[in-house]
Design a protein around this motif. Structure first.
Motif, PDB file in Angstrom:
ATOM      1  N   ALA A 154       0.825  -1.203   0.000  1.00  0.00           N
ATOM      2  CA  ALA A 154       0.000   0.000   0.000  1.00  0.00           C
ATOM      3  C   ALA A 154       0.860   1.255   0.000  1.00  0.00           C
ATOM      4  N   SER A 198       2.500   1.669  -3.398  1.00  0.00           N
ATOM      5  CA  SER A 198       1.575   2.167  -4.405  1.00  0.00           C
ATOM      6  C   SER A 198       1.345   3.659  -4.242  1.00  0.00           C
ATOM      7  N   ARG A 230       2.354   6.406  -7.035  1.00  0.00           N
ATOM      8  CA  ARG A 230       1.347   7.322  -7.589  1.00  0.00           C
ATOM      9  C   ARG A 230       1.778   8.768  -7.399  1.00  0.00           C
ATOM     10  N   THR A 260       0.725  -6.319  -7.692  1.00  0.00           N
ATOM     11  CA  THR A 260       0.330  -6.347  -6.284  1.00  0.00           C
ATOM     12  C   THR A 260      -0.090  -7.765  -5.941  1.00  0.00           C
ATOM     13  N   ILE A 287      -2.481  -4.501 -11.026  1.00  0.00           N
ATOM     14  CA  ILE A 287      -3.595  -3.613 -10.699  1.00  0.00           C
ATOM     15  C   ILE A 287      -3.358  -2.219 -11.279  1.00  0.00           C
ATOM     16  N   ILE A 313      -3.271   1.434 -10.699  1.00  0.00           N
ATOM     17  CA  ILE A 313      -3.206   2.272  -9.505  1.00  0.00           C
ATOM     18  C   ILE A 313      -3.405   3.751  -9.833  1.00  0.00           C
ATOM     19  N   ASP A 314      -3.428   4.097 -11.113  1.00  0.00           N
ATOM     20  CA  ASP A 314      -3.768   5.465 -11.512  1.00  0.00           C
ATOM     21  C   ASP A 314      -4.251   5.446 -12.951  1.00  0.00           C
ATOM     22  N   ARG A 364     -10.301   0.765 -14.624  1.00  0.00           N
ATOM     23  CA  ARG A 364     -10.530   1.700 -13.521  1.00  0.00           C
ATOM     24  C   ARG A 364      -9.498   1.417 -12.432  1.00  0.00           C
ATOM     25  N   VAL A 365      -9.199   2.445 -11.643  1.00  0.00           N
ATOM     26  CA  VAL A 365      -8.217   2.312 -10.575  1.00  0.00           C
ATOM     27  C   VAL A 365      -8.684   1.251  -9.584  1.00  0.00           C
ATOM     28  N   GLY A 366      -7.767   0.363  -9.219  1.00  0.00           N
ATOM     29  CA  GLY A 366      -8.085  -0.712  -8.287  1.00  0.00           C
ATOM     30  C   GLY A 366      -8.503  -2.000  -8.965  1.00  0.00           C
ATOM     31  N   ARG A 367      -8.701  -1.946 -10.271  1.00  0.00           N
ATOM     32  CA  ARG A 367      -9.142  -3.140 -10.995  1.00  0.00           C
ATOM     33  C   ARG A 367      -7.939  -3.923 -11.513  1.00  0.00           C
TER      34      ARG A 367
END
Length: 299
Positions: free
Chosen positions: A98, A101, A105, A129, A134, A136-137, A152-155
């Protein structure tokens, strides 16, 4: 009318009872989650015996043991030789991921937005990750107002059917690459998908040689993409930046005209992370993205 009224009353009562049961279930679930979180925190403070864990969870010892075993399998707690439970490495790894990331970013944000302004296309930043790659931006292009990209971010993104996925995969140590691919069930999403291990390995070798990757509609037939590796202070590829467009906006060949800007952006972000290029010359067109000895295939 009386019968209809009674039927409605019974139906309403049943609905109310269902809502009450659900509310009670939600409350019990929330309490269980809070107790599990408290258990993990306590294990970070001092070793917990099974009896102490059962007290924290407010459950029988047999139930507490099953919960501890579940947490242990996720490496959130660790059983010591004395039979007590302490904080495991899983949470530490999650914290490091975390933080990494967020740092990435932060360092990349201005460069990604500058790249989007210069190219007018959507720009992504992706990172490995755990066992997934993933987003992240993401900096959206106004050209996609009518047709939204699925990203999308997080996908998570496909490891083998995306430019960012192949870029990161190409530079992983062979053992780590094989471990990730061992969980992959190759699926042919489009006619361009690299749907078997041999064709993917050939593509990854080409990526290491070129220093960048392309996605010619491999997951979604209408999506074109190019990606470049981002290195950390050790020279290891930890992420990838990409430029993406739908085919009606830009063909893959048109997208490739932005490759110098993409490579320079990836180099700039890498330098922000402490990476020192092999030479003081601009890396584009020379050793940009080429593998260091650690990136080369072999054990």
């Amino acid at each position: 009318m009386a019968v209809a009224h009674r039927v409605n009353y019974i139906a309403s009562t049943a609905t109310d009872a269902t809502r009450i049961r659900r509310a009670r279930g939600d409350t019990a679930l929330a309490q269980s989650i809070r107790r599990a979180i408290d258990l993990i925190r306590r294990s970070a403070e001092h070793p917990l015996s099974l009896t102490e864990a059962a007290d924290v969870l407010d459950v029988h010892k047999s139930t507490a043991l099953r919960i501890l075993q579940t947490l242990e399998s996720a490496r959130f707690v660790r059983r010591t030789g004395a039979g007590t439970y302490v904080l495991g490495s899983g949470l530490i790894e999650l914290s490091e991921l975390a933080l990494g990331s967020m740092d990435l970013r932060q360092f990349a944000a201005a460069h990604l937005r500058a790249l989007q302004r210069e190219t007018s296309h959507t720009v992504h930043l992706a990172q490995l990750t755990g066992d997934e790659i993933i987003y992240i931006d993401k900096v959206d292009s106004p050209a996609f107002d009518a047709v939204k990209l699925p990203s999308r971010v997080g996908r998570a993104v496909s490891i083998y059917a995306s430019a960012v996925g192949k870029t990161i995969l190409a530079y992983l140590p062979p053992g780590e690459r094989d471990r990730l691919l061992s969980h992959v069930v190759f699926e042919r999403f489009t006619d361009s998908t690299l749907a078997d291990h041999d064709s993917l390995e050939a593509a990854l070798a080409q990526i290491r040689q070129d220093g960048w990757a392309a996605d010619n509609g491999e997951h979604d037939a209408y999506v074109m993409c190019i990606a470049a590796p981002i290195r950390d202070s050790r020279g290891l590829v930890i992420a990838a930046a990409s430029i993406t467009a739908i085919e009606v906006i830009a063909s893959l060949d048109q997208l490739k005209s932005n490759l110098p800007l993409l490579l320079e952006t990836a180099n700039q972000i890498s330098r922000e992370l402490g990476y020192t290029p092999p030479s003081s010359a601009n890396l584009i067109g020379s050793d940009a993205g080429r593998p260091t000895p650690a990136d080369e295939p072999g054990d």
